[in-house]
Scaffold this motif. Structure first.
Motif, PDB file in Angstrom:
ATOM      1  N   TRP A  18      27.437  39.499  -1.367  1.00 47.24           N
ATOM      2  CA  TRP A  18      28.651  40.311  -1.277  1.00 47.24           C
ATOM      3  C   TRP A  18      28.338  41.788  -1.428  1.00 47.24           C
ATOM      4  O   TRP A  18      29.044  42.633  -0.886  1.00 47.24           O
ATOM      5  CB  TRP A  18      29.668  39.875  -2.317  1.00 47.24           C
ATOM      6  N   SER A  19      27.278  42.121  -2.155  1.00 47.46           N
ATOM      7  CA  SER A  19      26.921  43.538  -2.297  1.00 47.46           C
ATOM      8  C   SER A  19      26.532  44.137  -0.953  1.00 47.46           C
ATOM      9  O   SER A  19      26.793  45.308  -0.689  1.00 47.46           O
ATOM     10  CB  SER A  19      25.798  43.698  -3.314  1.00 47.46           C
ATOM     11  N   ASP A  20      25.912  43.341  -0.081  1.00 51.87           N
ATOM     12  CA  ASP A  20      25.587  43.826   1.260  1.00 51.87           C
ATOM     13  C   ASP A  20      26.861  44.083   2.060  1.00 51.87           C
ATOM     14  O   ASP A  20      26.933  45.039   2.840  1.00 51.87           O
ATOM     15  CB  ASP A  20      24.710  42.821   2.006  1.00 51.87           C
ATOM     16  N   VAL A  21      27.862  43.248   1.870  1.00 55.65           N
ATOM     17  CA  VAL A  21      29.127  43.422   2.580  1.00 55.65           C
ATOM     18  C   VAL A  21      29.805  44.712   2.146  1.00 55.65           C
ATOM     19  O   VAL A  21      30.290  45.484   2.972  1.00 55.65           O
ATOM     20  CB  VAL A  21      30.062  42.221   2.340  1.00 55.65           C
ATOM     21  N   SER A  22      29.836  44.972   0.848  1.00 45.78           N
ATOM     22  CA  SER A  22      30.513  46.176   0.375  1.00 45.78           C
ATOM     23  C   SER A  22      29.763  47.444   0.754  1.00 45.78           C
ATOM     24  O   SER A  22      30.365  48.511   0.856  1.00 45.78           O
ATOM     25  CB  SER A  22      30.716  46.120  -1.138  1.00 45.78           C
ATOM     26  N   ASP A  26      30.208  49.264   8.634  1.00 46.03           N
ATOM     27  CA  ASP A  26      31.253  48.735   9.499  1.00 46.03           C
ATOM     28  C   ASP A  26      32.143  47.728   8.785  1.00 46.03           C
ATOM     29  O   ASP A  26      32.817  46.931   9.419  1.00 46.03           O
ATOM     30  CB  ASP A  26      30.622  48.063  10.723  1.00 46.03           C
ATOM     31  N   ARG A  27      32.178  47.785   7.479  1.00 48.86           N
ATOM     32  CA  ARG A  27      32.904  46.820   6.668  1.00 48.86           C
ATOM     33  C   ARG A  27      34.375  46.726   7.042  1.00 48.86           C
ATOM     34  O   ARG A  27      34.933  45.641   7.152  1.00 48.86           O
ATOM     35  CB  ARG A  27      32.761  47.222   5.207  1.00 48.86           C
ATOM     36  N   GLU A  28      35.027  47.846   7.268  1.00 50.43           N
ATOM     37  CA  GLU A  28      36.466  47.856   7.537  1.00 50.43           C
ATOM     38  C   GLU A  28      36.806  47.235   8.887  1.00 50.43           C
ATOM     39  O   GLU A  28      37.917  46.790   9.098  1.00 50.43           O
ATOM     40  CB  GLU A  28      37.011  49.277   7.476  1.00 50.43           C
ATOM     41  N   HIS A  29      35.856  47.189   9.793  1.00 49.15           N
ATOM     42  CA  HIS A  29      36.154  46.697  11.136  1.00 49.15           C
ATOM     43  C   HIS A  29      36.137  45.178  11.231  1.00 49.15           C
ATOM     44  O   HIS A  29      36.844  44.614  12.040  1.00 49.15           O
ATOM     45  CB  HIS A  29      35.155  47.277  12.144  1.00 49.15           C
ATOM     46  N   TYR A  30      35.340  44.527  10.439  1.00 44.14           N
ATOM     47  CA  TYR A  30      35.253  43.081  10.600  1.00 44.14           C
ATOM     48  C   TYR A  30      35.679  42.297   9.379  1.00 44.14           C
ATOM     49  O   TYR A  30      35.923  41.112   9.468  1.00 44.14           O
ATOM     50  CB  TYR A  30      33.834  42.645  10.984  1.00 44.14           C
ATOM     51  N   LEU A  31      35.793  42.919   8.221  1.00 45.09           N
ATOM     52  CA  LEU A  31      36.119  42.166   7.022  1.00 45.09           C
ATOM     53  C   LEU A  31      37.469  42.528   6.439  1.00 45.09           C
ATOM     54  O   LEU A  31      38.139  41.706   5.860  1.00 45.09           O
ATOM     55  CB  LEU A  31      35.020  42.365   5.968  1.00 45.09           C
ATOM     56  N   GLY A  32      37.868  43.764   6.595  1.00 45.29           N
ATOM     57  CA  GLY A  32      39.094  44.184   5.939  1.00 45.29           C
ATOM     58  C   GLY A  32      38.819  44.448   4.471  1.00 45.29           C
ATOM     59  O   GLY A  32      37.747  44.884   4.099  1.00 45.29           O
ATOM     60  N   HIS A  33      39.772  44.167   3.642  1.00 46.89           N
ATOM     61  CA  HIS A  33      39.630  44.415   2.221  1.00 46.89           C
ATOM     62  C   HIS A  33      39.421  43.092   1.503  1.00 46.89           C
ATOM     63  O   HIS A  33      40.360  42.328   1.319  1.00 46.89           O
ATOM     64  CB  HIS A  33      40.858  45.132   1.677  1.00 46.89           C
ATOM     65  N   SER A  34      38.214  42.823   1.117  1.00 49.18           N
ATOM     66  CA  SER A  34      37.912  41.576   0.439  1.00 49.18           C
ATOM     67  C   SER A  34      37.850  41.813  -1.065  1.00 49.18           C
ATOM     68  O   SER A  34      37.282  42.798  -1.529  1.00 49.18           O
ATOM     69  CB  SER A  34      36.567  41.025   0.907  1.00 49.18           C
ATOM     70  N   ILE A  35      38.404  40.910  -1.822  1.00 51.46           N
ATOM     71  CA  ILE A  35      38.376  41.012  -3.283  1.00 51.46           C
ATOM     72  C   ILE A  35      36.963  40.824  -3.809  1.00 51.46           C
ATOM     73  O   ILE A  35      36.621  41.309  -4.881  1.00 51.46           O
ATOM     74  CB  ILE A  35      39.359  40.008  -3.918  1.00 51.46           C
ATOM     75  N   ASN A  36      36.116  40.156  -3.033  1.00 48.22           N
ATOM     76  CA  ASN A  36      34.750  39.914  -3.474  1.00 48.22           C
ATOM     77  C   ASN A  36      33.814  41.068  -3.159  1.00 48.22           C
ATOM     78  O   ASN A  36      32.677  41.073  -3.613  1.00 48.22           O
ATOM     79  CB  ASN A  36      34.207  38.637  -2.837  1.00 48.22           C
ATOM     80  N   VAL A  48      38.773  42.932 -11.116  1.00 45.61           N
ATOM     81  CA  VAL A  48      39.561  42.580  -9.943  1.00 45.61           C
ATOM     82  C   VAL A  48      39.848  41.089  -9.863  1.00 45.61           C
ATOM     83  O   VAL A  48      40.652  40.666  -9.048  1.00 45.61           O
ATOM     84  CB  VAL A  48      38.881  43.058  -8.640  1.00 45.61           C
ATOM     85  N   HIS A  49      39.230  40.305 -10.709  1.00 42.03           N
ATOM     86  CA  HIS A  49      39.485  38.863 -10.745  1.00 42.03           C
ATOM     87  C   HIS A  49      40.282  38.478 -11.995  1.00 42.03           C
ATOM     88  O   HIS A  49      40.183  37.370 -12.485  1.00 42.03           O
ATOM     89  CB  HIS A  49      38.166  38.083 -10.727  1.00 42.03           C
ATOM     90  N   TRP A  50      41.117  39.378 -12.483  1.00 39.67           N
ATOM     91  CA  TRP A  50      41.855  39.142 -13.727  1.00 39.67           C
ATOM     92  C   TRP A  50      42.738  37.902 -13.636  1.00 39.67           C
ATOM     93  O   TRP A  50      42.938  37.210 -14.632  1.00 39.67           O
ATOM     94  CB  TRP A  50      42.725  40.358 -14.053  1.00 39.67           C
ATOM     95  N   TYR A  51      43.276  37.627 -12.473  1.00 41.00           N
ATOM     96  CA  TYR A  51      44.205  36.514 -12.318  1.00 41.00           C
ATOM     97  C   TYR A  51      43.510  35.163 -12.383  1.00 41.00           C
ATOM     98  O   TYR A  51      44.166  34.141 -12.553  1.00 41.00           O
ATOM     99  CB  TYR A  51      44.936  36.633 -10.978  1.00 41.00           C
TER     100      TYR A  51
END
Length: 83
Positions: A18-22, A26-36, A48-51
């Protein structure tokens, strides 16, 4: 016509992080906003995982909280229905 199935992990699942994704440009183009894979100033020092964390309370405390919420909901409903 049919070929044998390749062995190993397909799609790079073994190398996924997931660190590579963040960090991807080009993260915003193919993933959007991921909580991970949170990025930006808003997520610094935030849980961010409080729930999804385990609650520290006991079953009795939980039951009491549920009872109070139901009581308040019943009072609100009665006030709306003029009972």
């Amino acid at each position: 016509m049919f070929e044998p199935v390749r062995g190993g992990t397909r799609g790079g699942q073994a190398e996924f992080k997931w660190s590579d994704v963040s960090a991807d440009k080009d993260r915003e183009h193919y993933l959007g906003h991921s909580i991970n894979a949170p990025t930006g100033r808003w997520q610094k020092n935030k849980d961010v995982h409080w729930y999804n964390r385990d609650a520290n309370g006991t079953d009795a405390e939980r039951d009491e909280e549920i009872r109070k919420v139901k009581e308040l909901e019943a009072q609100a409903l009665a006030a709306v229905l003029y009972v």
